[in-house]
Design an enzyme around this catalytic site. Structure first.
Site, PDB file in Angstrom:
ATOM      1  N   GLU A 106      13.873   0.785 -10.910  1.00 32.64           N
ATOM      2  CA  GLU A 106      13.750   0.219  -9.569  1.00 32.64           C
ATOM      3  C   GLU A 106      15.110  -0.038  -8.939  1.00 32.64           C
ATOM      4  O   GLU A 106      15.279   0.133  -7.733  1.00 32.64           O
ATOM      5  CB  GLU A 106      12.921  -1.067  -9.611  1.00 32.64           C
ATOM      6  CG  GLU A 106      11.444  -0.843  -9.874  1.00 32.64           C
ATOM      7  CD  GLU A 106      10.793   0.067  -8.838  1.00 32.64           C
ATOM      8  OE1 GLU A 106      11.188   0.000  -7.660  1.00 32.64           O
ATOM      9  OE2 GLU A 106       9.902   0.843  -9.216  1.00 32.64           O
ATOM     10  N   ASP A 125      10.104  -2.458   0.272  1.00 39.91           N
ATOM     11  CA  ASP A 125      11.267  -1.589   0.454  1.00 39.91           C
ATOM     12  C   ASP A 125      11.076  -0.796   1.745  1.00 39.91           C
ATOM     13  O   ASP A 125      10.138  -1.035   2.512  1.00 39.91           O
ATOM     14  CB  ASP A 125      11.466  -0.688  -0.759  1.00 39.91           C
ATOM     15  CG  ASP A 125      10.355   0.347  -0.917  1.00 39.91           C
ATOM     16  OD1 ASP A 125       9.350   0.281  -0.176  1.00 39.91           O
ATOM     17  OD2 ASP A 125      10.495   1.244  -1.774  1.00 39.91           O
ATOM     18  N   TYR A 148      12.666  -8.026  -3.744  1.00 43.61           N
ATOM     19  CA  TYR A 148      12.012  -6.742  -3.999  1.00 43.61           C
ATOM     20  C   TYR A 148      12.022  -6.405  -5.495  1.00 43.61           C
ATOM     21  O   TYR A 148      10.992  -6.056  -6.075  1.00 43.61           O
ATOM     22  CB  TYR A 148      12.701  -5.614  -3.222  1.00 43.61           C
ATOM     23  CG  TYR A 148      12.304  -4.263  -3.743  1.00 43.61           C
ATOM     24  CD1 TYR A 148      11.093  -3.700  -3.380  1.00 43.61           C
ATOM     25  CD2 TYR A 148      13.100  -3.563  -4.651  1.00 43.61           C
ATOM     26  CE1 TYR A 148      10.690  -2.474  -3.887  1.00 43.61           C
ATOM     27  CE2 TYR A 148      12.720  -2.348  -5.171  1.00 43.61           C
ATOM     28  CZ  TYR A 148      11.506  -1.801  -4.776  1.00 43.61           C
ATOM     29  OH  TYR A 148      11.108  -0.603  -5.304  1.00 43.61           O
TER      30      TYR A 148
END
Length: 375
Positions: A43, A144, A126
């Site tokens: 990520e 995102d 996030y």
């Protein structure tokens, strides 16, 4: 503004993702069954980086640093070298710092609590949501660029998505969506949402006929999908002329050259570069700029020999034209004045150090020139 049926949307996303998701190296296991460490690394890499680019980096990273413990034990220079080319090097530094904190404070295991994750260097809202949902199947939201675009089109948002109030609304919708997901499917719901934005609900020419959420999309129904999302007008980014020097101890290609390590924090922190700096108003020309910068950074005098290459590069908030010259050391012992360290190196040794993209291009130009001169 459209009223969304979040439970229906979540179910559609999960079902679509089960059949349409791309086969990527970090998806070797279903969401909820993946090692939290691999979710975290993937990520962070995917922030600002396309999946196709991130895939190779991820595989090399996991081969070199397969566990949190391996990353924590690594030298920062090795971490930066493996990250070379991905950009945003603060992320690599934060991964390294966070790994050491995880080993020291959490027994080498990523915590499964939002507050503990957010306390780690570089872990924002996030990243925390992605880890908690994809690794631990907790109904935590993500937001995102892909997710923002999907939600803005679903609701046909008429306000710029970067406005603070709109960001707050988007986070609320993202939470409502993941909380409405079927049991134990939070990770699949979030991953499906990101995948939809990356492959179908794309910035240009969205493929609405293939979208599983098309019948709920207010922008598509109004024919405004290409106009969404809206953004506030961008400020023009400043441009700077920069001079850099391949400073040889003696004759070019026949003697060592000088490499300097940038300060640990800030832009490109910890990377190595051919020293130089920005053209200032008082500089007579680029050669004078280079002589001044190398004196201020390393405390030595150089002679500028001739032009090597010119490179144009855009950073997040500014653009540069990098004018690179051959130079020869004239006097003075190098000192770490405006840099962390300096080294005299043979040209073949330079690539062993983590370099910014611009300096990789300078090195390539050096090799090309040497090959041309050698016939």
């Amino acid at each position: 503004m459209a009223v969304l049926d979040f439970a229906r949307l979540a179910e559609q996303l999960v079902n679509w993702h089960a059949h349409q998701r791309r086969l990527l190296p970090w998806r070797a296991a279903p969401a909820g069954q993946r090692p939290p460490y691999s979710v975290w690394i993937s990520e962070v890499m995917l922030q600002q980086t396309r999946a196709e680019t991130a895939a190779g980096y991820f595989e090399r990273w996991m081969e070199r640093f397969p566990t949190v413990q391996a990353l924590a034990a690594a030298a920062l220079q090795d971490v930066l070298k493996l990250w070379e080319g991905l950009g945003y090097y603060a992320r690599a530094r934060n991964l390294h710092r966070a790994a050491r904190q995880i080993v020291e404070n959490h027994g080498g295991e990523l915590p499964a609590e939002r507050a503990a994750l957010r306390a780690l260097p570089g872990v924002g809202a996030y990243t925390a949501g992605a880890i908690l949902s994809i690794a631990f199947n907790q109904p935590e939201p993500i937001l995102d660029g892909n997710v923002q675009r999907v939600l803005a089109r679903l609701c046909d948002l008429e306000q710029p998505i970067d406005a603070p109030a709109v960001q707050q609304q988007l986070w609320q919708w993202a939470r409502m969506l993941v909380e409405a997901a079927p049991p134990a499917a939070a990770g699949d719901c979030n991953e499906g949402l990101m995948e939809l934005g990356a492959t179908v609900c794309t910035p240009q020419k969205p493929r609405c006929l293939l979208c599983p959420l098309a019948d709920s999309c207010a922008a598509a129904k109004a024919g405004r999908q290409a106009e969404r999302p809206l953004r506030s007008p961008r400020k023009s980014s400043p441009h700077y002329d920069v001079a850099a020097g391949v400073s040889w101890a003696g004759a070019p290609f026949q003697s060592p050259l000088l490499l300097a390590q940038r300060p640990a924090e800030g832009l490109l922190g910890g990377l190595w570069e051919f020293p130089g700096g920005k053209l200032e108003k008082g500089d007579a020309d680029l050669a004078a700029c280079l002589r001044r910068e190398i004196d201020e950074e390393l405390g030595i005098a150089i002679e500028v020999l001739g032009w090597l290459t010119t490179i144009r590069h855009a950073y997040t908030h500014f653009r540069i034209t990098l004018h690179t010259f051959h130079a020869r050391h004239v006097s003075g012992q190098p000192q770490a004045i405006g840099c962390q360290r300096w080294l005299w190196l043979g040209i073949e040794e330079v690539a062993r150090h983590p370099l910014p993209v611009t300096d990789q291009k300078i090195l390539a130009a050096l090799h090309a020139q040497r090959a041309a001169e050698n016939g």
